[in-house]
Scaffold this motif. Structure first.
Motif, PDB file in Angstrom:
ATOM      1  N   PRO A  30     -10.968  42.911 -32.389  1.00  0.00           N
ATOM      2  CA  PRO A  30     -10.447  43.177 -31.043  1.00  0.00           C
ATOM      3  C   PRO A  30     -11.345  42.593 -29.959  1.00  0.00           C
ATOM      4  CG  PRO A  30     -10.332  45.147 -32.406  1.00  0.00           C
ATOM      5  CD  PRO A  30     -11.118  44.133 -33.194  1.00  0.00           C
ATOM      6  N   GLY A  31     -10.744  41.802 -29.082  1.00  0.00           N
ATOM      7  CA  GLY A  31     -11.490  41.204 -27.986  1.00  0.00           C
ATOM      8  C   GLY A  31     -12.375  40.048 -28.387  1.00  0.00           C
ATOM      9  N   ARG A  32     -12.293  39.645 -29.652  1.00  0.00           N
ATOM     10  CA  ARG A  32     -13.123  38.546 -30.119  1.00  0.00           C
ATOM     11  C   ARG A  32     -12.244  37.493 -30.786  1.00  0.00           C
ATOM     12  NH1 ARG A  32     -17.992  41.049 -33.515  1.00  0.00           N
ATOM     13  NH2 ARG A  32     -18.682  38.878 -33.346  1.00  0.00           N
ATOM     14  N   SER A  33     -12.870  36.418 -31.250  1.00  0.00           N
ATOM     15  CA  SER A  33     -12.102  35.314 -31.821  1.00  0.00           C
ATOM     16  C   SER A  33     -11.587  35.649 -33.218  1.00  0.00           C
ATOM     17  CB  SER A  33     -12.973  34.055 -31.883  1.00  0.00           C
ATOM     18  OG  SER A  33     -14.108  34.282 -32.706  1.00  0.00           O
ATOM     19  N   THR A  34     -10.577  34.887 -33.630  1.00  0.00           N
ATOM     20  CA  THR A  34     -10.021  34.997 -34.974  1.00  0.00           C
ATOM     21  C   THR A  34     -10.700  33.963 -35.859  1.00  0.00           C
ATOM     22  OG1 THR A  34      -7.876  35.739 -34.140  1.00  0.00           O
ATOM     23  CG2 THR A  34      -7.925  34.803 -36.351  1.00  0.00           C
TER      24      THR A  34
ATOM     25  N   THR B 224      -8.788  23.453 -46.265  1.00  0.00           N
ATOM     26  CA  THR B 224      -8.772  22.646 -45.042  1.00  0.00           C
ATOM     27  C   THR B 224      -9.381  23.442 -43.896  1.00  0.00           C
ATOM     28  OG1 THR B 224      -6.791  21.453 -45.763  1.00  0.00           O
ATOM     29  CG2 THR B 224      -7.301  21.405 -43.410  1.00  0.00           C
ATOM     30  N   LEU B 225      -9.021  24.717 -43.815  1.00  0.00           N
ATOM     31  CA  LEU B 225      -9.645  25.648 -42.881  1.00  0.00           C
ATOM     32  C   LEU B 225     -10.625  26.484 -43.696  1.00  0.00           C
ATOM     33  CD1 LEU B 225      -6.460  26.751 -40.884  1.00  0.00           C
ATOM     34  CD2 LEU B 225      -8.189  25.067 -40.209  1.00  0.00           C
ATOM     35  N   THR B 226     -11.893  26.388 -43.391  1.00  0.00           N
ATOM     36  CA  THR B 226     -12.937  26.947 -44.248  1.00  0.00           C
ATOM     37  C   THR B 226     -13.303  28.374 -43.865  1.00  0.00           C
ATOM     38  OG1 THR B 226     -14.636  25.998 -42.805  1.00  0.00           O
ATOM     39  CG2 THR B 226     -13.903  24.661 -44.663  1.00  0.00           C
ATOM     40  N   PRO B 227     -13.811  29.150 -44.827  1.00  0.00           N
ATOM     41  CA  PRO B 227     -14.217  30.529 -44.545  1.00  0.00           C
ATOM     42  C   PRO B 227     -15.191  30.611 -43.371  1.00  0.00           C
ATOM     43  CG  PRO B 227     -14.227  30.143 -46.896  1.00  0.00           C
ATOM     44  CD  PRO B 227     -13.994  28.807 -46.251  1.00  0.00           C
ATOM     45  N   GLY B 228     -14.902  31.518 -42.454  1.00  0.00           N
ATOM     46  CA  GLY B 228     -15.746  31.689 -41.285  1.00  0.00           C
ATOM     47  C   GLY B 228     -15.395  30.789 -40.113  1.00  0.00           C
ATOM     48  N   GLU B 229     -14.485  29.830 -40.326  1.00  0.00           N
ATOM     49  CA  GLU B 229     -14.123  28.898 -39.248  1.00  0.00           C
ATOM     50  C   GLU B 229     -13.350  29.631 -38.154  1.00  0.00           C
ATOM     51  OE1 GLU B 229     -11.694  24.672 -38.599  1.00  0.00           O
ATOM     52  OE2 GLU B 229     -12.166  25.411 -40.620  1.00  0.00           O
ATOM     53  N   ARG B 230     -13.708  29.346 -36.926  1.00  0.00           N
ATOM     54  CA  ARG B 230     -13.038  29.972 -35.790  1.00  0.00           C
ATOM     55  C   ARG B 230     -11.672  29.319 -35.572  1.00  0.00           C
ATOM     56  NH1 ARG B 230     -15.571  30.533 -29.641  1.00  0.00           N
ATOM     57  NH2 ARG B 230     -13.880  31.807 -28.763  1.00  0.00           N
ATOM     58  N   LEU B 231     -10.663  30.151 -35.352  1.00  0.00           N
ATOM     59  CA  LEU B 231      -9.300  29.666 -35.171  1.00  0.00           C
ATOM     60  C   LEU B 231      -8.841  29.936 -33.749  1.00  0.00           C
ATOM     61  CD1 LEU B 231      -7.752  31.018 -38.505  1.00  0.00           C
ATOM     62  CD2 LEU B 231      -8.641  28.725 -38.057  1.00  0.00           C
ATOM     63  N   ARG B 232      -8.622  28.877 -32.984  1.00  0.00           N
ATOM     64  CA  ARG B 232      -8.110  28.989 -31.616  1.00  0.00           C
ATOM     65  C   ARG B 232      -6.630  28.639 -31.640  1.00  0.00           C
ATOM     66  NH1 ARG B 232     -13.080  26.478 -31.434  1.00  0.00           N
ATOM     67  NH2 ARG B 232     -14.687  27.480 -30.142  1.00  0.00           N
ATOM     68  N   ASP B 233      -5.805  29.540 -31.155  1.00  0.00           N
ATOM     69  CA  ASP B 233      -4.361  29.299 -31.267  1.00  0.00           C
ATOM     70  C   ASP B 233      -3.924  28.038 -30.550  1.00  0.00           C
ATOM     71  OD1 ASP B 233      -4.723  30.315 -28.739  1.00  0.00           O
ATOM     72  OD2 ASP B 233      -3.509  32.113 -29.060  1.00  0.00           O
ATOM     73  N   GLN B 234      -4.595  27.701 -29.445  1.00  0.00           N
ATOM     74  CA  GLN B 234      -4.198  26.483 -28.736  1.00  0.00           C
ATOM     75  C   GLN B 234      -4.516  25.230 -29.550  1.00  0.00           C
ATOM     76  OE1 GLN B 234      -6.488  28.653 -27.742  1.00  0.00           O
ATOM     77  NE2 GLN B 234      -8.174  27.713 -26.595  1.00  0.00           N
TER      78      GLN B 234
END
Length: 222
Positions: A70-74, A30-40
């Protein structure tokens, strides 16, 4: 106020539920490899605050399922051959130990549960249903893990098995996972005979069947 004497029905902690739901979403694609994850965004999707999401992402990072610079997106981690190979070695060893410790505790009902799970597993493979195959395979191995009642083993498996499940879905979606059906049958036979060492050896062999898939992944990434 004194603590009430009646016990409440156990329920999973919110942070554990969020972790499980995000972990499952990564494993099932459902969440694909490389997809950016924003906690909000994840918090809104799950209907929770951002705090349990952040805690879950930290745990998923420790398991190698997400990557946080560090300092970048998950982002959702890609299939990393080295990480999968490391996880495979650990999971195989833990299942060997779990089965060895479980054999003296297994009763007829446990063995029947293993047989039924393996039948569901075989049926799912015939239908090419990777989701059902993974679920049945989990149910099969869970019998021995529960019987062993080794919390250290359970903790390690909970962390590293999902890393392998992402890869296994590729195999369980085809007929190439059929060898595991026969291996499961051998585990049941050894358990029924009370041979803990032999049962543990076969359990370890079962997880060793992932090596060809790992080697293929390594060659693709070379």
């Amino acid at each position: 106020m004194p603590i009430p004497m009646e016990s409440l029905a156990p329920r999973p902690l919110l942070r554990d539920d969020v972790h499980q739901r995000l972990r499952d979403a990564i494993v099932d694609g459902t969440l694909t490899p490389g997809e950016r994850l924003r906690d909000q965004d994840l918090a809104a999707w799950l209907g929770v605050s951002r705090t349990p999401v952040r805690e879950a992402l930290l745990r998923l990072g420790q398991a190698g399922l997400v990557h946080a610079a560090p300092g970048r997106s998950t982002t959702v981690a890609t299939l990393d051959a080295r990480a999968i190979r490391d996880a495979q070695a650990v999971v195989a060893a833990m299942h060997r130990l779990a089965v060895e410790q479980a054999v003296p505790q297994l009763g007829p009902a446990d063995l029947e549960a293993m047989r039924e799970a393996n039948e569901r597993f075989a049926d799912a493979l015939r239908r090419g249903d990777a989701e059902a195959a993974v679920t049945a395979d989990d149910a099969f191995h869970a019998v021995a893990v529960r019987a062993a009642a080794n919390t250290a083993v359970e903790t390690v498996l909970d962390q590293y098995t999902p890393v392998l499940r992402r890869l296994e879905r590729l195999r369980f979606g085809s007929l190439s996972g059929r060898a595991s059906v026969a291996l499961h049958e051998r585990i049941i036979e050894r358990c029924a005979a009370g041979d803990a060492g032999a049962a543990g050896d076969v359990a370890h062999e079962t997880w060793e069947t992932l090596r060809p898939l790992i080697e293929t992944l390594e060659s693709e990434n070379a």
